[in-house]
Design an enzyme around this catalytic site. Structure first.
Site, PDB file in Angstrom:
ATOM      1  CB  VAL A   1      -3.500  -0.508  -2.929  1.00 48.90           C
ATOM      2  CG1 VAL A   1      -4.811   0.264  -3.015  1.00 48.90           C
ATOM      3  CG2 VAL A   1      -3.766  -1.999  -2.906  1.00 48.90           C
TER       4      VAL A   1
ATOM      5  CG  PHE B   1      -1.803  -1.139   1.387  1.00 51.46           C
ATOM      6  CD1 PHE B   1      -3.063  -1.121   0.819  1.00 51.46           C
ATOM      7  CD2 PHE B   1      -1.407  -2.276   2.080  1.00 51.46           C
ATOM      8  CE1 PHE B   1      -3.909  -2.205   0.933  1.00 51.46           C
ATOM      9  CE2 PHE B   1      -2.248  -3.368   2.194  1.00 51.46           C
ATOM     10  CZ  PHE B   1      -3.504  -3.330   1.619  1.00 51.46           C
ATOM     11  CG  ASP B   2       0.794   5.856  -1.693  1.00 54.05           C
ATOM     12  OD1 ASP B   2       1.872   6.184  -1.169  1.00 54.05           O
ATOM     13  OD2 ASP B   2      -0.050   6.667  -2.096  1.00 54.05           O
ATOM     14  CE  LYS B   3       2.191   8.272   5.642  1.00 52.72           C
ATOM     15  NZ  LYS B   3       1.274   9.329   6.059  1.00 52.72           N
TER      16      LYS B   3
END
Lengths: 75, 616
Positions: B506, B309-311
């Site tokens: 994501v 995941f991107d934050k």
């Protein structure tokens, strides 16, 4: 060695790729390992020896297997 | 003639379908065997034509395609005058490839939109005049004119004029950036106002945008070039059935039997089974707010074992806000005016959050500023040294951190704040804790995802390690990596793939494009930029994170459905062939009935997907 990027009509079947790849490789002067047919982008990328062949010959080979060339670029 | 036939394949499919319907109608309603036969003969002939052409073209380059088996089978059925089977087989085959083409076109729109963002022409300076030339004619060192609203054609430097460029296509940041003398401009960005002349430094595929396009193009194609299971299977299946029919003919000299083998072996259910699952599944998931771009994606996504995941904007809302602050000075106004003046010059997300929070509009002149990457800003105002940044930067500039401040820092960090402190002349004035809220419900969704056998949930972020660690802890992620550049994220993904992991990424934002492209499955949240959405494999409409477990559930179901269909199709063929060879009760009509039944079975099985609802 010149580098060519050929825009093809939309490719629909995976076996189209095999046909086009085989057709391009059959042209004398095309570096065989460099031939790449991009299925989704409907593009072919390859290197060829300008002393042995030219872009018109390669386009003709693609036409004989039943595919149209929309645009080609040589660098 | 050949291209004409292939170009009208869809029309031929429709006509052949109509003829089959007419044939059945004539037979059952009027009992007219003549019309029945004629319409089926015509349907077979026109339907077989494009298939035979394709089979022949492939054969010329020693490729044994599934078309060849269909052609020979149809030919065989024709010879034993079974026009019904020949017509239906050709129709189903053409219809199957039509369904496949439709799913493929969805994959296509991705790259198309991206390449359309690339400029086609440029205004080239020649003898004090600007003429429009094709983008390919531009060479390094040329002077080009870019007018308001136009796309910057190449990467280069501004040599005259000024303006504001929207660089969203490169950086993901849609706020226009000032471009005056000496500033770098990038191909594919848009000059929103002003007029500039630029000197070309990089052209064509060497530009940043050109590289993004090439990367995405090649990444997407390296995925779909993994031949589909069916075609791989057909590679062995086709010669196998051919050889079998030939061997049977050799031993029995029974032409009808060998042709029956070809007819029975013809993969009607196999050809239509997978496209039906695809179309039904993709249609259903779109209804649930998940866009799956193409069929390869379904198989990959169903097998995913690591999700990255991107934050910011993915796990968090993407809107950092000042959550808490504390002053250590009496002259609050001076501190805020200085802070406002310095932060106004920065476009860092934290600076924006601060500007939104403080109420001061007043600004003072700044004598000098120095941006410390990953630290903050050191400035001089009115002879005072002003430091704005994280605790490390302050300590490096000999700012005194009292025990009280140190305790505050540690408390702020524990509560998940990104920290900005400000000091004037080594005295801390203010501490600000900035937080980006975690998307509501994300934690529950991640628990669901884990239930699907996803082993690793990892966050990759450009933010500091502390904040990233805290989010990982709160959400129960397995690993957390901070301080990463976009290319480092993408390299990490490639590394995981080399270890044999199937990776989904994501994210949103164009700078995530390399990661979205290099992951097996790139998933964009809907509110992300256009390019991110276009380059990804799966899109969540409305940026709804809770669709992620749904997407996983749906793809797993579709993938299972495909496998069921393949098993039905192959199983039926094996039973038919072995019954034909090793028992007395099998004859052509029973075989045909079972064969047609299996086609119906896979279609009905595929249709179940239309009604599927993810349950947890």
């Amino acid at each position: 060695m010149s580098k060519a990027v050929i825009n093809l009509e939309t490719l629909a079947c995976p076996s189209c790729m095999q046909k086009i790849e085989a057709a391009i490789k059959s042209v004398e002067g095309v570096e065989k390992d460099s031939v790449k047919v991009l299925f989704n982008a409907s593009k072919a990328k390859l290197n060829f020896d300008q002393e042995k062949t030219n872009i018109e010959e390669i386009e003709k080979a693609i036409n004989t297997v039943g595919f149209k060339v929309l645009k080609s670029k040589v660098r | 003639m050949q291209p004409l036939i292939l170009a009208n394949k869809n029309k031929i499919t429709a006509i052949s379908g109509i003829l089959i319907a007419i044939g059945f109608f004539a037979n059952f309603v009027f009992g007219s065997e003549l019309i029945f036969n004629i319409s089926f003969i015509i349907a077979s002939l026109i339907g077989a034509l494009p298939i035979a052409i394709q089979a022949f073209q492939a054969l010329r380059f020693k490729v044994i395609s599934i078309d060849l088996l269909v052609t020979i089978a149809v030919l065989g059925a024709f010879i034993i005058q079974n026009y019904e089977e020949s017509a239906i087989v050709t129709f189903l085959f053409l219809f199957g490839s039509y369904l496949e083409q439709r799913t493929l076109n969805k994959t296509r729109s991705a790259i198309k939109k991206l390449t359309e963002m690339a400029p086609d022409t440029a205004l080239l300076k020649k003898d004090d005049e600007f003429i429009e030339v094709d983008i390919d004619e531009v060479e390094i060192g040329n002077i080009l004119l870019v007018k308001t609203g136009a796309k910057v054609p190449v990467d280069g430097k501004v040599v005259d004029g000024n303006g504001y460029a929207n660089e969203a296509s490169i950086t993901g940041e849609s706020k226009p950036v000032n471009k005056d003398l000496g500033k770098n401009v990038y191909a594919g960005t848009i000059l929103e106002n002003g007029t500039i002349q630029i000197e070309a430094e990089k052209v064509g595929e060497d530009t940043t945008f050109g590289k993004i396009i090439e990367l995405v193009e090649e990444a997407q194609d390296s995925k779909s070039s993994t031949e589909r299971f069916i075609d791989k299977f057909a590679k062995y299946y086709t010669p196998f059935v051919l050889v079998m029919a030939f061997v049977v003919w050799l031993f029995t000299k029974d032409i009808e039997l060998s042709i029956t083998i070809l007819v029975l072996g013809c993969p009607g259910a196999l050809v239509i089974g997978v496209p039906v699952s695809n179309v039904a599944g993709i249609g259903n998931s779109a209804k649930h707010g998940v866009l799956l771009k193409g069929s390869e994606i379904i198989n990959d996504f169903a097998k995913v074992d690591s999700i990255l995941f991107d934050k910011t904007g993915t796990l968090t809302v993407g809107n950092p806000e000042v959550a808490e602050k504390k002053y250590y000075t009496k002259d609050i106004n001076r501190a805020l005016v200085y802070l406002h003046s310095i932060e106004s010059e920065s476009d860092h997300p934290l600076a924006k959050a601060i500007l939104k929070d403080i109420d001061v509009k007043q600004k003072v002149n700044i004598d000098s500023t120095e941006v410390i990457k990953g630290g903050g800003i050191v400035a001089t105002i009115d002879g005072h040294e002003v430091v704005v940044g994280n605790p490390t930067l302050l300590e490096a500039n000999n700012v005194i951190l009292t025990d009280e401040i140190k305790a505050d820092i540690s408390n702020y960090e524990q509560r998940g704040n990104s920290l900005v402190l400000m000091a004037i002349n080594q005295q801390v004035q203010i501490i600000l804790g900035i937080r980006d809220q975690i998307r509501p419900g994300v934690k529950k969704d991640l628990v669901k995802i884990k239930k699907f056998g996803v082993e690793d949930l990892i966050v990759l972020s450009g933010d500091n390690q502390g904040t990233v660690d805290l989010i990982a802890k709160e959400l129960g992620l397995t690993k957390a990596y901070g301080n990463l550049l976009p290319e480092e994220k993408s390299a990490y993904i490639t590394n995981l793939q080399e270890q044999g992991k199937i990776v989904a990424f994501v994210g949103d934002g164009v700078n995530d494009s390399p990661s979205l492209a290099s992951a097996n499955i790139g998933i964009a949240m809907g509110s992300g930029t256009d390019v991110a959405i276009e380059t990804s494999d799966v899109v969540m409409i409305n940026s709804d994170f809770s669709k992620l477990p749904d997407a996983l559930a749906i793809t797993k179901t579709i993938s299972n459905n495909m496998i069921q269909n393949i098993i039905i199709a192959v199983g039926v063929v094996i039973i038919l062939l072995s019954a034909l060879l090793f028992s007395d009760w099998m004859n052509m009509s029973i075989g045909m009935l079972v064969h047609e039944g299996s086609i119906l079975a896979v279609i009905l099985n595929g249709m179940r997907l239309l009604r599927y609802k993810p349950k947890f």
